[in-house]
Design an enzyme around this catalytic site. Structure first.
Site, PDB file in Angstrom:
ATOM      1  N   ASN A 295     118.190 123.441  19.492  1.00 34.32           N
ATOM      2  CA  ASN A 295     117.836 122.013  19.616  1.00 34.32           C
ATOM      3  C   ASN A 295     118.413 121.193  18.464  1.00 34.32           C
ATOM      4  O   ASN A 295     118.941 120.101  18.666  1.00 34.32           O
ATOM      5  CB  ASN A 295     116.310 121.824  19.602  1.00 34.32           C
ATOM      6  CG  ASN A 295     115.638 122.405  20.825  1.00 34.32           C
ATOM      7  OD1 ASN A 295     116.315 122.820  21.761  1.00 34.32           O
ATOM      8  ND2 ASN A 295     114.317 122.440  20.812  1.00 34.32           N
TER       9      ASN A 295
ATOM     10  N   LEU B 135     103.588 131.175  39.100  1.00 36.34           N
ATOM     11  CA  LEU B 135     104.158 131.580  37.812  1.00 36.34           C
ATOM     12  C   LEU B 135     103.143 131.434  36.671  1.00 36.34           C
ATOM     13  O   LEU B 135     102.405 130.449  36.618  1.00 36.34           O
ATOM     14  CB  LEU B 135     105.378 130.690  37.507  1.00 36.34           C
ATOM     15  CG  LEU B 135     106.075 130.925  36.169  1.00 36.34           C
ATOM     16  CD1 LEU B 135     106.959 132.162  36.239  1.00 36.34           C
ATOM     17  CD2 LEU B 135     106.915 129.713  35.767  1.00 36.34           C
TER      18      LEU B 135
ATOM     19  N   ASP C  34     116.624 128.318  21.544  1.00 35.77           N
ATOM     20  CA  ASP C  34     117.203 127.948  20.247  1.00 35.77           C
ATOM     21  C   ASP C  34     118.370 126.978  20.417  1.00 35.77           C
ATOM     22  O   ASP C  34     119.039 126.970  21.450  1.00 35.77           O
ATOM     23  CB  ASP C  34     117.656 129.221  19.504  1.00 35.77           C
ATOM     24  CG  ASP C  34     117.786 128.987  18.008  1.00 35.77           C
ATOM     25  OD1 ASP C  34     117.168 128.038  17.493  1.00 35.77           O
ATOM     26  OD2 ASP C  34     118.515 129.746  17.355  1.00 35.77           O
TER      27      ASP C  34
ATOM     28  N   ARG D 265     120.995 121.866  16.446  1.00 36.14           N
ATOM     29  CA  ARG D 265     122.461 121.774  16.480  1.00 36.14           C
ATOM     30  C   ARG D 265     122.927 120.828  17.580  1.00 36.14           C
ATOM     31  O   ARG D 265     123.895 120.092  17.438  1.00 36.14           O
ATOM     32  CB  ARG D 265     123.071 123.175  16.663  1.00 36.14           C
ATOM     33  CG  ARG D 265     123.123 123.966  15.368  1.00 36.14           C
ATOM     34  CD  ARG D 265     123.360 125.427  15.600  1.00 36.14           C
ATOM     35  NE  ARG D 265     122.149 126.082  16.083  1.00 36.14           N
ATOM     36  CZ  ARG D 265     122.115 127.303  16.585  1.00 36.14           C
ATOM     37  NH1 ARG D 265     123.245 127.995  16.696  1.00 36.14           N
ATOM     38  NH2 ARG D 265     120.982 127.841  16.977  1.00 36.14           N
ATOM     39  N   TRP D 266     122.199 120.863  18.703  1.00 33.08           N
ATOM     40  CA  TRP D 266     122.513 119.947  19.818  1.00 33.08           C
ATOM     41  C   TRP D 266     122.435 118.502  19.330  1.00 33.08           C
ATOM     42  O   TRP D 266     123.306 117.680  19.604  1.00 33.08           O
ATOM     43  CB  TRP D 266     121.519 120.188  20.962  1.00 33.08           C
ATOM     44  CG  TRP D 266     121.738 119.355  22.175  1.00 33.08           C
ATOM     45  CD1 TRP D 266     122.489 119.665  23.270  1.00 33.08           C
ATOM     46  CD2 TRP D 266     121.186 118.039  22.434  1.00 33.08           C
ATOM     47  NE1 TRP D 266     122.450 118.644  24.188  1.00 33.08           N
ATOM     48  CE2 TRP D 266     121.657 117.638  23.696  1.00 33.08           C
ATOM     49  CE3 TRP D 266     120.349 117.179  21.718  1.00 33.08           C
ATOM     50  CZ2 TRP D 266     121.317 116.416  24.267  1.00 33.08           C
ATOM     51  CZ3 TRP D 266     120.020 115.950  22.280  1.00 33.08           C
ATOM     52  CH2 TRP D 266     120.497 115.578  23.536  1.00 33.08           C
TER      53      TRP D 266
ATOM     54  N   HIS E 118     114.606 118.318  20.062  1.00 34.01           N
ATOM     55  CA  HIS E 118     113.356 118.890  20.583  1.00 34.01           C
ATOM     56  C   HIS E 118     112.876 118.098  21.798  1.00 34.01           C
ATOM     57  O   HIS E 118     112.386 118.669  22.774  1.00 34.01           O
ATOM     58  CB  HIS E 118     112.283 118.913  19.491  1.00 34.01           C
ATOM     59  CG  HIS E 118     112.656 119.727  18.285  1.00 34.01           C
ATOM     60  ND1 HIS E 118     113.235 120.976  18.394  1.00 34.01           N
ATOM     61  CD2 HIS E 118     112.548 119.486  16.954  1.00 34.01           C
ATOM     62  CE1 HIS E 118     113.468 121.458  17.180  1.00 34.01           C
ATOM     63  NE2 HIS E 118     113.068 120.562  16.284  1.00 34.01           N
TER      64      HIS E 118
ATOM     65  N   GLU F 252     116.200 143.879  28.838  1.00 31.43           N
ATOM     66  CA  GLU F 252     117.637 143.605  28.865  1.00 31.43           C
ATOM     67  C   GLU F 252     117.863 142.316  28.078  1.00 31.43           C
ATOM     68  O   GLU F 252     117.127 141.343  28.255  1.00 31.43           O
ATOM     69  CB  GLU F 252     118.123 143.433  30.314  1.00 31.43           C
ATOM     70  CG  GLU F 252     118.020 144.691  31.145  1.00 31.43           C
ATOM     71  CD  GLU F 252     118.896 145.828  30.599  1.00 31.43           C
ATOM     72  OE1 GLU F 252     119.986 145.539  30.072  1.00 31.43           O
ATOM     73  OE2 GLU F 252     118.477 146.991  30.694  1.00 31.43           O
TER      74      GLU F 252
ATOM     75  N   THR G 108     105.885 131.417  13.479  1.00 30.73           N
ATOM     76  CA  THR G 108     105.112 131.366  12.233  1.00 30.73           C
ATOM     77  C   THR G 108     106.002 130.821  11.102  1.00 30.73           C
ATOM     78  O   THR G 108     105.570 130.002  10.293  1.00 30.73           O
ATOM     79  CB  THR G 108     104.631 132.795  11.864  1.00 30.73           C
ATOM     80  OG1 THR G 108     103.920 133.322  12.978  1.00 30.73           O
ATOM     81  CG2 THR G 108     103.726 132.797  10.655  1.00 30.73           C
TER      82      THR G 108
HETATM   83  C1  IPE Z   1     113.510 131.136  16.803  1.00 23.62           C
HETATM   84  O1  IPE Z   1     114.359 130.149  16.403  1.00 23.62           O
HETATM   85  C2  IPE Z   1     112.149 130.537  17.016  1.00 23.62           C
HETATM   86  C3  IPE Z   1     112.030 129.658  18.167  1.00 23.62           C
HETATM   87  C4  IPE Z   1     112.928 129.457  19.075  1.00 23.62           C
HETATM   88  C5  IPE Z   1     110.755 129.009  18.272  1.00 23.62           C
HETATM   89  P1  IPE Z   1     114.644 129.859  14.847  1.00 23.62           P
HETATM   90  O2  IPE Z   1     115.649 128.803  14.794  1.00 23.62           O
HETATM   91  O3  IPE Z   1     113.367 129.604  14.126  1.00 23.62           O
HETATM   92  O4  IPE Z   1     115.209 131.260  14.388  1.00 23.62           O
HETATM   93  P2  IPE Z   1     116.194 131.622  13.203  1.00 23.62           P
HETATM   94  O5  IPE Z   1     115.689 130.932  11.987  1.00 23.62           O
HETATM   95  O6  IPE Z   1     117.530 131.115  13.596  1.00 23.62           O
HETATM   96  O7  IPE Z   1     116.151 133.112  13.141  1.00 23.62           O
HETATM   97  C1  IPE Z   2     114.717 125.808  18.473  1.00 27.56           C
HETATM   98  O1  IPE Z   2     115.712 124.960  18.020  1.00 27.56           O
HETATM   99  C2  IPE Z   2     113.374 125.135  18.534  1.00 27.56           C
HETATM  100  C3  IPE Z   2     112.456 125.527  17.470  1.00 27.56           C
HETATM  101  C4  IPE Z   2     112.644 126.485  16.613  1.00 27.56           C
HETATM  102  C5  IPE Z   2     111.222 124.775  17.376  1.00 27.56           C
HETATM  103  P1  IPE Z   2     116.048 124.828  16.476  1.00 27.56           P
HETATM  104  O2  IPE Z   2     115.252 123.691  15.933  1.00 27.56           O
HETATM  105  O3  IPE Z   2     115.880 126.108  15.774  1.00 27.56           O
HETATM  106  O4  IPE Z   2     117.573 124.425  16.550  1.00 27.56           O
HETATM  107  P2  IPE Z   2     118.779 124.993  15.672  1.00 27.56           P
HETATM  108  O5  IPE Z   2     118.740 126.478  15.776  1.00 27.56           O
HETATM  109  O6  IPE Z   2     118.546 124.524  14.269  1.00 27.56           O
HETATM  110  O7  IPE Z   2     119.994 124.411  16.299  1.00 27.56           O
HETATM  111 MG    MG Z   3     117.119 127.702  15.453  1.00 25.78          MG
END
Ligand code: IPE
Ligand code: IPE
Ligand code: MG
Length: 248
Positions: free
Chosen positions: A23, A132, A21, A25-26, A38, A208, A67
């Site tokens: 991407n 792996l 998670d 915000r980065w 991404h 964990e 989903t």
């Molecule tokens: C969780 O991230 C799903 C993936 C990393 C693919 P999200 O960004 O979708 O989750 P929420 O919305 O913060 O719970």
């Molecule tokens: C996780 O990064 C990747 C996917 C859910 C596809 P996000 O796209 O959720 O990035 P944030 O959480 O908005 O920073």
């Molecule tokens: Mg996210």
């Protein structure tokens, strides 16, 4: 609770699952659009796959698309699906070279044909690899998976193939998309949010949990190893007392 351990001799977690998670915000931090995050995130996937192999991890499950993520703006969904096609095409030779076998879990019927075909081809091309197992969770959610499992078991019961009295936790596990893998030992979430977002709800019963504020594109091999070492220092009790564990 931690234990006194020699981290060199403690076994690595057999199965590590990661909620990748942060991407978006980065990218936002850098004034870029979310898709740029991404793109950078794919490089982290390559880095962490190699790091996991090196660390002796047997299964690495990466939450790549949920989903619920189908409800994001169409532009972002399209960019992500396109990226999957490109990344799989580019990375397949390296996966084979590194003896990594690709598998995937999720509701693929919702995937665009091209992405699905590319993933199937990569699974076939890496089918002989014995190192792996890299499992991509794509169009995946735990509630979808558990619902599907319930439906299958109910159908078997209705046909008379299974006695409802004979349903055990193993029956459930065996009907999940992860049936061929052990449960995750370690669950890592990057991006700092303290939630599981519909990921492997059944399977993480005794995993964990390790959450880092670092955004996925910035997650390094060293940070991954820090999570592994933290895991090694934890005492896993599975409901028993510390004394019972020590005397086992
Ligand atoms: C969780 O991230 C799903 C993936 C990393 C693919 P999200 O960004 O979708 O989750 P929420 O919305 O913060 O719970
Ligand atoms: C996780 O990064 C990747 C996917 C859910 C596809 P996000 O796209 O959720 O990035 P944030 O959480 O908005 O920073
Ligand atoms: Mg996210």
């Amino acid at each position: 609770m931690t234990k006194t351990t020699n981290q060199q001799t403690e076994p690595a977690p057999a199965h590590v699952a990661i909620i990748m998670d942060g991407n978006g915000r980065w990218a936002k931090q850098r004034g870029l659009n979310r898709s740029a995050g991404h793109v950078e995130g794919v490089n982290t996937v390559r880095r962490i796959t190699e790091a996991a192999s090196k660390a002796g991890v047997k299964y690495l499950t990466l939450y790549a698309f949920s989903t619920e993520n189908w409800n994001r703006p169409a532009e972002e969904v399209d960019a992500l699906m396109h990226l999957i096609v490109l990344a799989i095409e580019r990375e397949t030779p390296d996966l084979i070279r590194n003896n990594v076998r690709l598998t995937m879990i999720g509701d693929f019927e919702r995937m665009p044909r091209e992405a699905y075909d590319r993933l199937k081809q990569c699974m076939a091309d890496t089918g002989h690899c014995t190192g792996l197992v890299l499992c991509l969770a794509l169009s995946y959610s735990s509630r979808w998976e558990i619902t599907e499992a319930c439906r299958r078991i109910a159908e078997a019961a209705a046909r008379g193939d299974i006695d409802p009295e004979a349903i055990t936790p193993e029956t459930i596990s065996g009907n999940l998309t992860t049936a061929a893998m052990p449960d995750p030992d370690l669950l890592i979430r990057t991006g700092g949010d303290m939630r599981v977002s519909n990921f492997l709800l059944w399977q993480i019963a005794y995993a964990e949990i390790y959450v880092t504020p670092v955004f996925w594109p910035d997650f390094t091999e060293e940070m991954f190893m820090k999570a592994i070492n933290e895991y090694k220092s934890r005492e896993r009790r599975f409901g028993l007392t510390s004394e019972q564990i020590t005397n086992q």
